[in-house]
Design an enzyme around this catalytic site. Structure first.
Site, PDB file in Angstrom:
ATOM      1  CD  GLU A 437      -4.783 -10.593 -10.625  1.00 19.09           C
ATOM      2  OE1 GLU A 437      -4.419 -10.397  -9.454  1.00 19.09           O
ATOM      3  OE2 GLU A 437      -4.668 -11.688 -11.195  1.00 19.09           O
ATOM      4  N   GLY A 438      -8.940  -8.218  -8.194  1.00 18.29           N
ATOM      5  CA  GLY A 438      -9.677  -7.257  -7.379  1.00 18.29           C
ATOM      6  C   GLY A 438     -10.702  -6.531  -8.219  1.00 18.29           C
TER       7      GLY A 438
END
Length: 578
Positions: A437-438
């Site tokens: 998610e980054g």
């Protein structure tokens, strides 16, 4: 020496931190947080009851499956994904208990629990069974995305089934040659005469990308269309079901999406992370053509906040395991204690346990605070500050979870390095969190570039002012913990201001700013944790209590964690080192 059977029983045990959430909802922020955000429709005790029921379900159904899931893992057998024993039944119980629909927004047809309550549930599901909880996280994120961007037809066909829990959702971004750089995505969507699209390409790292626990899976896919602009501006968003849906809502034939393989991972073994091949798969456009990132970012933002809850949950499970072990394990004479004292009384083991506990409370409180900002964003204009905290919560909490879960192994000593104790699983499960998610750098680049430098540090300064008001309130109490914590927090805020000024000064030399963006994010996370403890200390002292575990862990956080702010500020001020 505990037997393997004793360890297996202990590792299956889990108790939700209900008292912490009762305190956070009713006292920590000086008011009934839930009543304020729901205009009295719910109050703190109502929310605490929900947390208690969720904790009971998680402890009895999800937690006992965590170790089983880690050892058995998800498997691809003759083209079918098989999950560990008990997972399908647990998912059905979760759906039948109404937990999926309870957390979905009312605008999507769900019960619309406040985000502050969803923070608790997110922690609980992940604490009990992080691999299982990932299905919940992705489905909830897709619900938010479709609620924001989907047409009425897609809402009726897909969103309703996601909200009910009958179907699950995924997020399809990454490709073999397109990780962080979404502009490199090459999956192609071609328009069809009937208004649908035909998708062709490969996606990797798709969490819960295939399984049999629900009757259908809805993939949310970023793809490029013919003649689209190059880069991220040319991406569009599509729903692609595993099974096609007939006009009457029944399921039809298998769509053109197949599972090539499942990834062999360091942790979260029971979560089926799939490599998917789209070969003429039928999909439907969500939102505007070439507006795919806007829709996907709704889901990504939801997932990033959810990562903060996941970090808190895995950390709490590691802490509970370490505490249970340390209070039972007898090993060596303990300085200053009578014979027969457990290792929890050793000074350094006590330090480790206090460090874990104080860090987890800071994560938990910041998660509730951030969620409450989102709850009030439409009415009170707290949206900017809420968005400011998204990368901080995701980045800082997931990085600190690695420290907490590693400390959990250390408390166990040599037993912690042995898989049978279960302590290592928490560290392995947590290791992905600062990546997916980054990565932390992606979060810190967003924080520094979009939310600090862009407005010359104005939002950060507003935060420092709010923290300063807390220091003033804390200083009014004639109590040694209040005095020490107020002094330490004051000096930490000063260091944070200097670091922020240095970052803003790097605007003309971006490499300097981005080279130290992660240290700056960790600085703000650590500082915010101290702020959360200061608010807790005020609430305790305001109630007339002069001794409390909350004061103990607040004092510990101030002396053992807050000093990191000063070192990080020095690093930020240095910029890039050649």
């Amino acid at each position: 020496m505990p037997t393997e059977g004793d360890i297996a029983v202990r590792e299956s045990l889990y108790t939700a931190p209900v008292d912490d959430y009762r305190f956070l909802y009713s006292r920590a922020f000086g008011l009934d947080l839930i009543a304020r955000s729901t205009d009295g429709a719910l109050n703190a005790e109502d929310a605490t009851d929900i947390v208690q029921h969720a904790g009971d379900f998680a402890a009895s159904v999800l937690a006992p499956l965590s170790r089983i899931g880690d050892t058995e893992g998800a498997r691809l057998v003759d083209g079918t994904v098989q999950l560990p024993d008990g997972y399908a039944e647990a998912y059905r119980e979760m759906v039948e208990g109404g937990w999926i629909s309870a957390e979905a927004p009312a605008s999507a047809g769900g019960d619309g629990l406040p985000d502050a309550v969803r923070a608790a549930l997110g922690e609980i599901w992940n604490s009990a069974n992080a691999a299982f909880a990932l299905s919940w996280l992705l489905t909830q994120g897709q619900i938010h995305a479709l609620d924001a961007k989907a047409s009425d037809a897609i809402r009726e066909t897909y969103l309703t089934k996601l909200v009910s829990g009958e179907w699950t959702g995924t997020m399809n971004l990454t490709e073999p040659e397109a990780g962080t750089d979404l502009g490199a995505i090459r999956t192609m969507a071609t328009p069809q005469p009937d208004g649908s699209w035909s998708l062709k390409g490969d996606k990797i790292f798709i969490t819960w990308g295939d399984h049999e626990v629900a009757e259908n899976i809805v993939h949310l896919v970023l793809a490029r269309t013919p003649d689209a602009p190059e880069g991220a501006r040319g991406l569009s968003l599509f729903v692609v079901p595993k099974y096609l849906v007939n006009a009457d809502g029944t399921l039809g034939t298998r769509n053109g999406v197949s599972t090539v393989s499942l990834e062999h991972k360091l942790g979260i073994h029971a979560s089926p992370t799939a490599v998917l091949n789209y070969d003429g798969a039928v999909g439907y456009l969500v939102g505007d053509l070439h507006g795919g990132l806007a829709g996907m970012f709704v889901m990504m933002n939801s997932a990033r906040v959810g990562m903060g809850f996941q970090a808190t949950g895995i950390s709490e499970r590691a802490y509970q395991g370490a505490l249970q072990y340390a209070t039972q394990r007898l090993q060596g004479p303990v300085i200053g204690r009578d014979g027969g004292a457990p290792i929890s009384e050793h000074p350094d083991v006590r330090r480790l346990l206090l460090s874990m506990r104080s860090d987890i409370y800071a994560m938990r409180a910041l998660g509730v605070y951030t969620a409450d900002l989102f709850d009030r964003a439409a009415e009170d204009g707290t949206g900017e500050l809420a968005e400011f905290f998204v990368p901080i919560l995701k980045g800082w909490a997931t990085e600190d979870a690695l420290i907490v879960t590693s400390d959990g192994i250390q408390v166990h000593g040599g037993m912690g390095f042995i898989e049978e104790t279960g302590a290592a699983q928490h560290y392995r499960d947590a290791r992905i969190m600062p990546i997916y998610e980054g990565t932390t750098a992606i979060q810190s680049n967003d924080l520094v570039g979009r939310k600090v430098i862009r407005n010359q540090g104005a939002t950060a300064e507003a935060l420092f002012v709010a923290m300063g008001e807390t220091v003033t309130a804390l200083s009014a109490f004639d109590h040694p913990v209040a005095t020490r914590l107020a002094d330490r927090l004051t000096r930490a805020i000063d260091s944070a201001r200097r670091a922020t000024a240095a970052l803003v000064g790097f605007a003309a030399s971006p490499r300097d700013a981005y080279a130290v963006s992660v240290p700056y994010l960790m600085l703000l996370g650590t500082l915010s944790g101290g702020w959360m403890h200061a608010l807790a200390a005020i609430a305790v002292l305001d109630d007339g209590k002069t001794t409390s575990e909350r004061l103990t862990i607040a004092d510990f956080y101030g002396s053992h964690h807050l000093p990191r702010v000063h070192a990080l500020a020095e690093t930020v001020a240095a910029g890039e080192v050649a």
